[in-house]
Design an enzyme around this catalytic site. Structure first.
Site, PDB file in Angstrom:
ATOM      1  N   ASP A  10       4.891  -3.588  -3.690  1.00 57.76           N
ATOM      2  CA  ASP A  10       6.022  -4.237  -3.040  1.00 57.76           C
ATOM      3  C   ASP A  10       5.471  -5.476  -2.340  1.00 57.76           C
ATOM      4  O   ASP A  10       4.253  -5.616  -2.167  1.00 57.76           O
ATOM      5  CB  ASP A  10       6.659  -3.274  -2.030  1.00 57.76           C
ATOM      6  CG  ASP A  10       7.824  -3.892  -1.283  1.00 57.76           C
ATOM      7  OD1 ASP A  10       8.614  -4.622  -1.901  1.00 57.76           O
ATOM      8  OD2 ASP A  10       7.925  -3.659  -0.067  1.00 57.76           O
ATOM      9  N   CYS A  11       6.339  -6.388  -1.933  1.00 57.23           N
ATOM     10  CA  CYS A  11       5.859  -7.615  -1.285  1.00 57.23           C
ATOM     11  C   CYS A  11       5.978  -7.542   0.234  1.00 57.23           C
ATOM     12  O   CYS A  11       4.981  -7.478   0.944  1.00 57.23           O
ATOM     13  CB  CYS A  11       6.617  -8.830  -1.824  1.00 57.23           C
ATOM     14  SG  CYS A  11       5.936 -10.414  -1.247  1.00 57.23           S
ATOM     15  N   ASP A  12       7.205  -7.559   0.747  1.00 61.90           N
ATOM     16  CA  ASP A  12       7.421  -7.595   2.200  1.00 61.90           C
ATOM     17  C   ASP A  12       6.915  -6.325   2.857  1.00 61.90           C
ATOM     18  O   ASP A  12       7.326  -5.218   2.499  1.00 61.90           O
ATOM     19  CB  ASP A  12       8.914  -7.777   2.505  1.00 61.90           C
ATOM     20  CG  ASP A  12       9.426  -9.127   2.037  1.00 61.90           C
ATOM     21  OD1 ASP A  12       8.891 -10.140   2.500  1.00 61.90           O
ATOM     22  OD2 ASP A  12      10.342  -9.157   1.194  1.00 61.90           O
ATOM     23  N   ASP A 166       6.413   0.353   1.476  1.00 61.85           N
ATOM     24  CA  ASP A 166       6.385   0.543   2.934  1.00 61.85           C
ATOM     25  C   ASP A 166       7.733   0.964   3.491  1.00 61.85           C
ATOM     26  O   ASP A 166       7.897   1.027   4.708  1.00 61.85           O
ATOM     27  CB  ASP A 166       5.916  -0.734   3.639  1.00 61.85           C
ATOM     28  CG  ASP A 166       6.965  -1.833   3.595  1.00 61.85           C
ATOM     29  OD1 ASP A 166       7.539  -2.071   2.502  1.00 61.85           O
ATOM     30  OD2 ASP A 166       7.225  -2.455   4.641  1.00 61.85           O
TER      31      ASP A 166
END
Length: 215
Positions: A10-12, A166
């Site tokens: 995932d990024c954020d 997250d």
């Protein structure tokens, strides 16, 4: 567990430390329209979600439709904050440098946002074209479609891949797609993954040993 052949990040909140920044912008804009919410509320209710769903929640709180340009204004204001304040998640660049198997990023954000954030934090070169957005396929987490799309494009089945997430929404999406999911729960934004994630970790220093343990 089988050895992993590909890692899907995932990024954020996993690659870039953007959750507090982006949610604070959302709080500020929502309160300008009378929402009277705080950052804790935003983290609990907006983190990891589809932006249009967040906007609908705010509209329910204020009892009115938000302006048509709310999303565009949010993008502009959050991008400005990212350019000045965004940093990579502590330790994640060392993980990317050390990985000797393919990896990619799969995010709910639009391509422009993902690329801007990775470029701002110096991580873009690690991913090249291996960047996948929910906006590309018009399906959002907890639907597993983005992870399945990323895995297939990278040339792997879900059981060969590990997802790093997250948020509870992201973990649910990964598990629904048949992936192992490691839940990253940073000290300032702890998530309850106990009944969802395959494994849980709290610092990026722990991630590589966890991956290696399955090889």
């Amino acid at each position: 567990m089988k050895p992993y052949k590909c890692i899907i990040f995932d990024c954020d909140g996993v690659l870039v430390d953007s959750e507090v920044l982006s949610n604070q912008v959302m709080v500020d804009m929502a309160n300008e329209h009378g929402a009277n919410i705080d950052l804790n509320f935003a983290i609990q209710n907006f983190k990891g979600g589809f932006l249009k769903d967040c906007i609908q929640q705010i509209e329910s709180i204020v009892g009115n439709a938000l302006p048509d340009d709310f999303e565009n204004q949010y993008r502009k204001r959050s991008f400005a904050v990212f350019k000045s304040d965004l940093k990579a998640v502590s330790g994640v660049e060392s993980v990317l440098k050390a990985l000797d198997i393919p990896f990619c990023v799969a995010s709910s954000g639009p391509q422009e946002k993902i690329r801007l954030n990775l470029k701002t934090t110096g991580l873009l070169s690690y991913f090249k074209e291996n960047i996948f957005s929910c906006y590309d396929i018009n399906k959002w987490k907890p639907d597993p479609a983005i992870f399945l799309h990323a895995a297939a494009t990278m040339g792997f089945d879900s059981e060969e891949c590990l997802v790093i997430e997250d948020t509870s929404i992201g973990v649910k999406a990964g598990k629904a797609g048949g992936f192992d999911v490691f839940g990253f729960s940073a000290d300032d934004l702890k998530e309850n993954f106990q009944n969802q994630a395959t494994k849980i970790f709290y610092t990026m220093d722990d991630l590589l040993p966890m991956i290696s343990a399955n090889r």
